[in-house]
Design an enzyme around this catalytic site. Structure first.
Site, PDB file in Angstrom:
ATOM      1  N   ASP A 455       0.854  -1.182   0.000  1.00 14.69           N
ATOM      2  CA  ASP A 455       0.000   0.000   0.000  1.00 14.69           C
ATOM      3  C   ASP A 455       0.899   1.244   0.000  1.00 14.69           C
ATOM      4  OD1 ASP A 455      -3.108   0.808   0.935  1.00 14.69           O
ATOM      5  OD2 ASP A 455      -1.545   2.289   1.324  1.00 14.69           O
ATOM      6  N   GLU A 498      -4.529   2.225  -4.681  1.00  8.38           N
ATOM      7  CA  GLU A 498      -3.072   2.338  -4.570  1.00  8.38           C
ATOM      8  C   GLU A 498      -2.459   1.081  -3.966  1.00  8.38           C
ATOM      9  OE1 GLU A 498      -4.758   4.354  -0.846  1.00  8.38           O
ATOM     10  OE2 GLU A 498      -5.290   4.002  -2.930  1.00  8.38           O
TER      11      GLU A 498
END
Length: 585
Positions: A455, A498
């Site tokens: 992440d 993301e």
């Protein structure tokens, strides 16, 4: 006597405020419509002095005001029960719900992902404590408010949605097949009757696709402003194509159908009338216009069919017979929708039944017409055998060409379905298939699987500061680092937003898995270093960071739990200050 009076007052006050519904059967749904109390205010919050009513029908509410509701659900069981508080058949712009512990903000004016549960209706997961109660409350707003409150277990609603989904998919499949049949009839005969009916069925199917809520999730989940627009387009299209079917079916060579010119002009003007009503009076009236016009349509259709039948049209009676079931069932659906009349019929099932009967009529008419076409073609074959042979050769070549084009299209679609469109990395579907196939003994013989979740740190800040185009550039930069990792034994994919994920197969015996895990950890260290060193000019050379959580999955039964462990490790990395690698072995 005074004590009795005081006791009566206490009981009356408690009954007015508590208003609890008793939940005692996890195998069924508990309707709350008769237990909910309502109040109206000019804002989304309440002051505390509002007057509460047992029915919203007695409340005079303007479209700009907010409708508040609350209800208590008392658990009669001695164990706690997970439930979904449900608002079925909703038509609300904004919706806020709380159970005292959790709060949710959603509604038709918000993206689809704001829904607490991924379903067409609004469901809110909660837990009823043992031998106690939970109070659900909230507020909603919108020009039109439609709702039905209930509570049941997640298993109950899941089974209900499974049955509904099976019914809907069967309906859409049948409608798609009928549309295809009519399209083929048009291709074979060039008769616009088939094309008009195909358009009507397609418009009706799209309307149902929108009404059932599938369009919210599949077509524009992040663009809620298209919900009302798509509904308007679909309902106006249904009315216009209905007129087209009527007049095209009755059309004959060198003959003008009674009233055709006037209706054509009206159909051209109708969309502009809807836009004008939308901009002046409001969207609610604009959406009701084509529904209200269905009644004049029935009258006009009846007059036209009678006049054309008297003029000698043999098609008129067959059209009347074919369109009667769907017209009658649509009339029932319209009456229920506009006037909220209880006709003791399930409106959707009634309309589907009428549509199926009309389809059967149209299939019979289509078959009869196609038989005549085949007979004419057989006569033509006898008179021009050579021409038929040439046509067959051309048709065969065309079929081969279409088949080749279809194969190429399918190959392209398969590649698009397996990749993320932005980063060109494998997508989550490809990752899931890779993980599932790892433990399929008919395909592979692997002992374990290393899983890592990645992440990017502060990615939202990059989007907010530099814009989504720059954010996409950052994601592509990360993808360039991950792309070389993809091979037969490892997949590096975009997991969503993301987030990225890596899954690597461990093929050596169990006593060597530790060394395999160490190699995977070294690979993650190198990857983490590459991310930190990645330079993106568009973000002013800001250094990028990433949190990585990873673990080992040792079998097919451990897949779900392994991803949870990796996700927890990822959040541990965030809690420790971000830009860290945390194992969860």
């Amino acid at each position: 006597m005074l004590r009795l009076l005081l006791a009566w007052l206490v009981i009356a006050c408690c009954c007015q405020t508590a208003n609890a519904a008793n939940f005692n059967n996890p195998q069924s749904m508990l309707s709350l419509d008769s237990d909910v109390v309502f109040a109206v205010s000019d804002s989304a919050s309440i002051r505390g002095d509002e007057e509460w009513f047992y029915s919203a029908d007695v409340i005079d509410r303007s479209p700009s005001q907010y409708l508040h509701f609350k209800v208590r659900v008392s658990n009669q069981l001695d164990t706690q029960v997970p439930v979904w508080f449900s608002i079925s058949f909703p038509a609300v712009k904004t919706l806020a719900v709380t159970d005292g512990h959790n709060s949710w903000q959603t509604g038709d004016d918000t993206p689809y992902h704001t829904r607490a549960v991924n379903t067409p209706n609004y469901h809110f997961p909660s837990v009823l404590p043992a031998s106690s109660y939970t109070e659900f409350s909230g507020t909603m707003s919108g020009e039109i408010l439609r709702y039905s409150f209930s509570v049941a277990t997640p298993e109950y609603y899941s089974n209900l949605y499974m049955k509904t989904l099976q019914r809907d998919m069967a309906f859409f499949g049948a409608m798609g097949l009928l549309t295809l049949l009519c399209a083929l009839g048009y291709i074979a005969s060039r008769n616009l009757v088939f094309l008009s009916f195909a358009s009507f069925i397609f418009a009706t199917t799209f309307w149902f696709f929108r009404v059932f809520g599938y369009a919210f999730e599949l077509l524009w989940p992040n663009t809620p402003n298209l919900n009302d627009i798509s509904y308007a387009i679909s309902i106006y299209s249904v009315l216009i194509t209905s007129f087209w079917v009527l007049f095209q079916t009755l059309a004959r060579d060198n003959h003008e159908v009674y009233g055709a010119k006037t209706v054509k002009r009206f159909c051209v003007v109708l969309p502009f009338m809807g836009i004008l009503l939308w901009q002046t009076v409001g969207l609610d009236i604009a959406l009701k216009l084509p529904v209200v016009l269905f009644f004049p349509y029935i009258l006009i259709a009846g007059i036209v069919i009678v006049v054309e039948h008297k003029r000698g049209s043999d098609r008129a009676k067959w059209l009347a017979a074919a369109m009667f079931p769907v017209t009658f069932s649509t009339l029932i659906l319209t009456v229920i929708a506009l006037f909220e009349v209880d006709l003791y019929l399930e409106p959707v099932a009634t309309f589907m039944s009428g549509l199926v009967m009309t389809c059967l009529f149209m299939v019979a008419l289509t078959a009869s017409y196609m038989v005549k076409v085949v007979q004419r073609e057989r006569d033509a074959q006898k008179e021009a055998a050579k021409l038929k042979s040439e046509q067959a050769s051309k048709l065969e070549a065309l079929v081969k060409e279409r088949t080749l084009a279809l194969e190429q299209t399918n190959s392209t679609l398969a590649e698009l379905a397996s990749k993320d469109s932005l980063t060109e990395l494998p997508n989550r579907r490809t990752l899931d298939m890779f993980v599932d196939n790892t433990f399929d003994k008919t395909l592979h013989d692997h002992d374990a699987l290393a899983i890592a979740l990645i992440d990017l740190d502060h990615f939202k800040s990059i989007n907010d500061t530099f814009g989504h185009d720059v954010g996409d550039e950052v994601l592509k930069g990360i993808a360039n680092i991950l792309a070389p990792l993809n091979d037969e034994g490892q997949v590096a994919a975009r997991y969503g937003g993301e987030e990225f994920a890596i899954a690597k197969r461990i093929t050596k015996p169990n006593d060597s898995q530790s060394s395999e895990a160490e190699e995977f950890a070294k690979q993650l260290d190198a990857l983490h270093c590459a991310i930190n060193q990645l330079t993106i000019a568009s973000i002013d050379d800001r250094k990028l960071g990433a949190c990585i959580g990873w673990t080992l999955c040792k079998g097919s039964d451990d897949i779900v739990e392994a991803f949870r462990r990796a996700d927890k490790a990822l959040y541990v990395a965030k809690d420790k200050g971000r830009n860290l690698i945390v194992p969860a072995l």
